[in-house]
Scaffold this motif. Structure first.
Motif, PDB file in Angstrom:
ATOM      1  N   UNK A   2      -7.266  60.823 160.549  1.00 56.49           N
ATOM      2  CA  UNK A   2      -7.167  60.969 159.096  1.00 56.49           C
ATOM      3  C   UNK A   2      -5.806  61.586 158.834  1.00 56.49           C
ATOM      4  N   UNK A   3      -4.844  60.779 158.409  1.00 57.03           N
ATOM      5  CA  UNK A   3      -3.464  61.243 158.271  1.00 57.03           C
ATOM      6  C   UNK A   3      -3.117  61.449 156.801  1.00 57.03           C
ATOM      7  N   UNK A   4      -2.675  62.649 156.510  1.00 58.62           N
ATOM      8  CA  UNK A   4      -2.177  62.988 155.178  1.00 58.62           C
ATOM      9  C   UNK A   4      -0.688  63.278 155.293  1.00 58.62           C
ATOM     10  N   UNK A   5       0.109  62.431 154.669  1.00 55.78           N
ATOM     11  CA  UNK A   5       1.575  62.499 154.823  1.00 55.78           C
ATOM     12  C   UNK A   5       1.970  62.498 156.292  1.00 55.78           C
ATOM     13  N   UNK A   6       1.263  61.716 157.093  1.00 55.61           N
ATOM     14  CA  UNK A   6       1.570  61.574 158.506  1.00 55.61           C
ATOM     15  C   UNK A   6       0.931  62.602 159.408  1.00 55.61           C
ATOM     16  N   UNK A   7       0.320  63.651 158.848  1.00 57.69           N
ATOM     17  CA  UNK A   7      -0.302  64.713 159.644  1.00 57.69           C
ATOM     18  C   UNK A   7      -1.778  64.392 159.868  1.00 57.69           C
ATOM     19  N   UNK A   8      -2.220  64.395 161.120  1.00 60.97           N
ATOM     20  CA  UNK A   8      -3.605  64.089 161.450  1.00 60.97           C
ATOM     21  C   UNK A   8      -4.487  65.305 161.156  1.00 60.97           C
ATOM     22  N   UNK A   9      -5.310  65.218 160.131  1.00 56.25           N
ATOM     23  CA  UNK A   9      -6.139  66.345 159.724  1.00 56.25           C
ATOM     24  C   UNK A   9      -7.247  66.644 160.730  1.00 56.25           C
ATOM     25  N   UNK A  10      -7.596  65.676 161.562  1.00 60.51           N
ATOM     26  CA  UNK A  10      -8.619  65.932 162.585  1.00 60.51           C
ATOM     27  C   UNK A  10      -8.108  66.877 163.661  1.00 60.51           C
ATOM     28  N   UNK A  11      -6.799  67.032 163.752  1.00 59.58           N
ATOM     29  CA  UNK A  11      -6.205  67.932 164.734  1.00 59.58           C
ATOM     30  C   UNK A  11      -5.651  69.210 164.092  1.00 59.58           C
ATOM     31  N   UNK A  12      -5.807  69.339 162.782  1.00 55.95           N
ATOM     32  CA  UNK A  12      -5.249  70.500 162.080  1.00 55.95           C
ATOM     33  C   UNK A  12      -6.115  71.731 162.296  1.00 55.95           C
ATOM     34  N   UNK A  55      -5.354  54.251 142.500  1.00 54.67           N
ATOM     35  CA  UNK A  55      -6.776  54.578 142.451  1.00 54.67           C
ATOM     36  C   UNK A  55      -7.513  53.566 143.318  1.00 54.67           C
ATOM     37  N   UNK A  56      -8.143  54.075 144.374  1.00 56.35           N
ATOM     38  CA  UNK A  56      -8.890  53.251 145.320  1.00 56.35           C
ATOM     39  C   UNK A  56     -10.378  53.458 145.079  1.00 56.35           C
ATOM     40  N   UNK A  57     -11.114  52.383 144.863  1.00 54.83           N
ATOM     41  CA  UNK A  57     -12.549  52.464 144.678  1.00 54.83           C
ATOM     42  C   UNK A  57     -13.287  52.216 145.983  1.00 54.83           C
ATOM     43  N   UNK A  58     -14.294  53.041 146.280  1.00 58.50           N
ATOM     44  CA  UNK A  58     -15.159  52.836 147.438  1.00 58.50           C
ATOM     45  C   UNK A  58     -16.579  52.668 146.907  1.00 58.50           C
ATOM     46  N   UNK A  59     -17.177  51.513 147.164  1.00 55.68           N
ATOM     47  CA  UNK A  59     -18.484  51.194 146.590  1.00 55.68           C
ATOM     48  C   UNK A  59     -19.477  50.816 147.692  1.00 55.68           C
ATOM     49  N   UNK A  60     -20.751  50.848 147.327  1.00 55.54           N
ATOM     50  CA  UNK A  60     -21.822  50.498 148.254  1.00 55.54           C
ATOM     51  C   UNK A  60     -23.085  51.247 147.874  1.00 55.54           C
ATOM     52  N   UNK A  61     -24.208  50.828 148.457  1.00 54.72           N
ATOM     53  CA  UNK A  61     -25.481  51.486 148.187  1.00 54.72           C
ATOM     54  C   UNK A  61     -25.494  52.911 148.731  1.00 54.72           C
ATOM     55  N   UNK A  62     -26.474  53.689 148.284  1.00 58.06           N
ATOM     56  CA  UNK A  62     -26.674  55.021 148.844  1.00 58.06           C
ATOM     57  C   UNK A  62     -26.958  54.903 150.340  1.00 58.06           C
ATOM     58  N   UNK A  63     -26.361  55.793 151.124  1.00 55.54           N
ATOM     59  CA  UNK A  63     -26.572  55.766 152.568  1.00 55.54           C
ATOM     60  C   UNK A  63     -25.590  54.901 153.320  1.00 55.54           C
ATOM     61  N   UNK A  64     -24.561  54.379 152.631  1.00 58.25           N
ATOM     62  CA  UNK A  64     -23.590  53.505 153.297  1.00 58.25           C
ATOM     63  C   UNK A  64     -22.412  54.262 153.899  1.00 58.25           C
ATOM     64  N   UNK A  65     -22.297  55.560 153.637  1.00 60.91           N
ATOM     65  CA  UNK A  65     -21.232  56.344 154.268  1.00 60.91           C
ATOM     66  C   UNK A  65     -20.080  56.708 153.363  1.00 60.91           C
ATOM     67  N   UNK A  66     -20.203  56.465 152.067  1.00 63.69           N
ATOM     68  CA  UNK A  66     -19.086  56.742 151.151  1.00 63.69           C
ATOM     69  C   UNK A  66     -18.787  58.238 151.076  1.00 63.69           C
ATOM     70  N   UNK A  67     -19.807  59.025 150.755  1.00 66.05           N
ATOM     71  CA  UNK A  67     -19.595  60.471 150.608  1.00 66.05           C
ATOM     72  C   UNK A  67     -19.284  61.136 151.941  1.00 66.05           C
ATOM     73  N   UNK A  68     -19.883  60.639 153.030  1.00 63.92           N
ATOM     74  CA  UNK A  68     -19.602  61.194 154.354  1.00 63.92           C
ATOM     75  C   UNK A  68     -18.125  61.011 154.694  1.00 63.92           C
ATOM     76  N   UNK A  69     -17.571  59.855 154.344  1.00 58.96           N
ATOM     77  CA  UNK A  69     -16.150  59.615 154.580  1.00 58.96           C
ATOM     78  C   UNK A  69     -15.298  60.617 153.813  1.00 58.96           C
ATOM     79  N   UNK A  70     -15.654  60.856 152.547  1.00 62.12           N
ATOM     80  CA  UNK A  70     -14.909  61.804 151.730  1.00 62.12           C
ATOM     81  C   UNK A  70     -14.980  63.212 152.308  1.00 62.12           C
ATOM     82  N   UNK A  71     -16.173  63.622 152.741  1.00 64.92           N
ATOM     83  CA  UNK A  71     -16.325  64.957 153.316  1.00 64.92           C
ATOM     84  C   UNK A  71     -15.561  65.080 154.636  1.00 64.92           C
ATOM     85  N   UNK A  72     -15.504  63.980 155.387  1.00 60.62           N
ATOM     86  CA  UNK A  72     -14.781  64.000 156.660  1.00 60.62           C
ATOM     87  C   UNK A  72     -13.285  64.177 156.433  1.00 60.62           C
TER      88      UNK A  72
END
Length: 335
Positions: free
Chosen positions: A71-81, A37-54
């Motif tokens: 963005x690699x999932x099991x080695x596969x780059x999702x930006x090229x999928x 479980x990885x936590x991503x923290x920061x104020x609103x507008x810091x890019x947390x949710x944008x990263x998740x949506x990306x």
């Protein structure tokens, strides 16, 4: 070390508007291992949710005008999928609990229909089997009387029950990765504790790795294995949870921790106003000049305002604890 299950590498993302180009993410990198479980923290507008949506390629273009990195999932780059491949992954191998349970479920379909739809699409279950599994999932997330509730609509559920139902939808296909974006927002503290206990139990029972996006550092301290601190679209500190809370190194991280109420303060001592971080998160239009936190930092030096600090280990003994702060880097070199 084993290969990360999900790996975000040097992610840059920009949006276009009438006011100009907003650089929402600047070189964000992190890794998620199986069962972690990885936590991503920061104020609103810091890019947390944008990263998740990306990660799930859910950001429309326009307004998204630029995205680079990997963005690699099991080695596969999702930006090229392809879009077809992404449809196979979304809700099946990577699921997401969206921030607002009130608007993230379809109001005109029953909860059972929404769970069954996922199972029929990705698991190819027959309708009867999908409905039976929907009842099991509602029971798994502690919805009372699931045989009856499965036929009810979202407006018939309380806020906490809607959040549980959304977790059931996200977990229907036993995903390898679950992204939980503020899963306890707008819930009372009792329900918050129940939701976090549920996520932790499901992680242990199913082996699902979780990315937890939150403002609540107390939740992070109790639940997460590692923490990424973001500020103004960039990562400013990363460490194991115990290490981060014991030795916060970036002034922004220290500011966040100092602003938390403390339960270990004796009742006999006066309780003054909690310290706050002055100012606001800066505009993300235009390239960064120096450290973005410098205008709000009481420790800033001239170099902070003119040069972007590297993201580097704070000491040689623990290379996994890193921060982007000139003072921290200089102190590490001096040691």
């Amino acid at each position: 070390m084993s290969t990360p299950l999900l790996e975000v590498t040097d992610l840059h993302l920009a949006f276009a508007s009438r006011e100009g180009v907003t650089r929402a993410l600047e070189g964000v990198s992190w890794q998620l291992n199986a069962g972690e479980m990885l936590g991503i923290v920061g104020e609103s507008g810091c890019g947390k949710s944008v990263t998740a949506m990306a990660v799930l390629r859910l950001l429309p273009a326009p307004p998204t005008t630029h995205i680079s990195g990997a963005i690699r999932f099991r080695g596969e780059n999702l930006l090229q999928a392809s879009e077809a491949r992404l449809q196979e992954i979304r809700g099946n191998e990577i699921s997401m609990i969206f921030q607002d349970p009130m608007t993230s479920v379809n109001p005109v379909l029953t909860i059972g229909e929404q769970i069954a739809e996922v199972l029929m699409l990705h698991q190819k279950l027959a309708r009867r089997a999908a409905w039976a599994r929907a009842v099991e999932l509602l029971d798994l997330v502690n919805i009372p009387d699931p045989q009856r509730r499965v036929h009810e609509y979202p407006h018939q559920f309380s806020g906490g029950m809607r959040q549980r139902a959304m977790i059931a939808i996200a977990l229907a296909c036993k995903p390898d990765v679950l992204i939980a974006d503020e899963p306890t927002t707008a819930l009372d503290v009792t329900i918050q504790a129940q939701i976090m206990e549920l996520l932790d139990r499901l992680r242990r029972e199913t082996g699902t790795a979780i990315v937890l996006i939150t403002h609540d550092l107390g939740v992070v301290a109790e639940s997460c294995d590692r923490v990424v601190v973001m500020y103004a679209g960039a990562k400013v500190e990363e460490a194991a949870t115990n290490e981060l809370f014991a030795r916060p190194s970036h002034p922004y991280t220290r500011g966040l921790l100092d602003a938390m109420p403390r339960l270990d303060t004796p009742l006999t001592e006066p309780r003054g106003r909690l310290p706050e971080i002055p100012g606001m998160v800066p505009s993300l239009r235009g390239a960064a000049v120096g450290c973005r936190f410098a205008p709000r930092c009481a420790l800033a030096i001239d170099r902070c305002r003119s040069e972007v600090p590297p993201f580097a280990p704070i000491d040689g003994a623990n290379p996994t604890h890193r921060a982007a702060c000139w003072r921290t880097v200089c102190e590490a070199i001096a040691e």
